[in-house]
Design an enzyme around this catalytic site. Structure first.
Site, PDB file in Angstrom:
ATOM      1  N   THR A  34       0.864  -1.234  -0.133  1.00 37.38           N
ATOM      2  CA  THR A  34       0.020   0.096   0.071  1.00 37.38           C
ATOM      3  C   THR A  34       0.687   1.241  -0.028  1.00 37.38           C
ATOM      4  O   THR A  34       2.027   1.377   0.772  1.00 37.38           O
ATOM      5  CB  THR A  34      -0.847   0.051   1.164  1.00 37.38           C
ATOM      6  N   GLY A 105       2.081   4.472   7.897  1.00 34.49           N
ATOM      7  CA  GLY A 105       1.601   5.865   7.721  1.00 34.49           C
ATOM      8  C   GLY A 105       0.007   5.938   7.142  1.00 34.49           C
ATOM      9  O   GLY A 105      -0.651   6.613   7.288  1.00 34.49           O
ATOM     10  N   GLU A 112      -0.081  -5.592   5.913  1.00 33.94           N
ATOM     11  CA  GLU A 112       1.221  -5.621   5.162  1.00 33.94           C
ATOM     12  C   GLU A 112       2.290  -6.564   5.901  1.00 33.94           C
ATOM     13  O   GLU A 112       2.897  -7.218   5.146  1.00 33.94           O
ATOM     14  CB  GLU A 112       1.862  -4.080   5.111  1.00 33.94           C
TER      15      GLU A 112
END
Length: 234
Positions: A34, A105, A112
């Site tokens: 991402t 972030g 992830e």
């Protein structure tokens, strides 16, 4: 097909993202991360699917990457169907000289991390601004809402300064794709990322943190299109 405009064009990010897409070949199971840099990877893989007949299956780490992959024409699967991946490609908020990274972030670091550790090879794509000798940026920590205050207390005992991440376009906190809160924690310079990672993971109520110590390779893009590749020392 009109693809989603994911970010302001960046030659460095584009170079790194496209170079990493070159690691992918037909038959692979690929984790798709991402963020703005890996968005270039997803777009390039989509181009290769359409123009070169690249035959892959992707596992996405967020709704954002899912939408990008679908628009790019990449067939998707899940870890339930394919728990072991050939390759995972993702970005980073900061990465040090020993390839330890801070991610999260975008509040997608739990998925992830699961995808990255499910892959035989984990490649991070970034521009030079994300590299540093030592990690010192805020560490995102995803927490169960029920456990927020006990987790805050434990993190303070570790020397951290946690702050609940607030949403930008709505009132209240950021809610992750998993339905949890995110604490952004200031630790200053992190001298031993592996040790801190273990300490955070041991706190009841912590779902996952943003310290990644499993990066295989780093692809750094430059404005002229050149790529610097750093490989983890065995």
């Amino acid at each position: 097909m009109t693809e989603r405009n994911t970010s302001t064009d960046s030659p460095e990010k584009r170079a790194a993202g496209i170079a990493a897409a070159g690691l992918v070949s037909s038959g692979m199971l690929v984790g798709l991360g991402t963020g703005s840099t890996v968005a270039y990877t997803i777009k390039e893989l989509g181009r290769r699917v359409r123009e070169e007949g690249l035959d892959i299956l992707g596992v996405v780490t967020s709704y954002q990457s899912e939408m990008l992959a679908i628009e790019a024409g990449i067939r998707l699967t899940t870890l339930a169907q394919h728990p072991e991946l050939d390759l995972a490609i993702d970005g980073a908020d900061q990465i040090d000289s020993e390839l330890r990274a801070i991610k999260g972030g975008g509040a997608a670091h739990t998925r992830e991390k699961i995808v990255s550790v499910s892959a035989r090879r984990f490649v991070v794509v970034a521009d030079e601004s994300k590299t540093s000798k030592q990690l010192d940026k805020l560490v995102p920590v995803e927490v169960l809402p029920f456990a927020k205050e006990p987790v805050v207390k434990k993190i303070r005992e570790l020397g951290g300064k946690p702050q609940l991440r607030s949403a930008v376009k709505k009132d209240g906190p950021v809610i992750t794709d998993n339905g949890n809160f995110v604490l952004d924690v200031e630790f200053g310079v992190i001298k031993d990322p592996e040790a801190l990672a273990l300490q955070l993971s041991s706190i009841p109520g912590v779902v996952e943190h943003g310290i990644f110590c499993n990066v295989s390779e780093l692809y750094i893009g430059n404005k002229d299109g050149a790529i610097k590749i750093i490989t983890r020392q065995k």
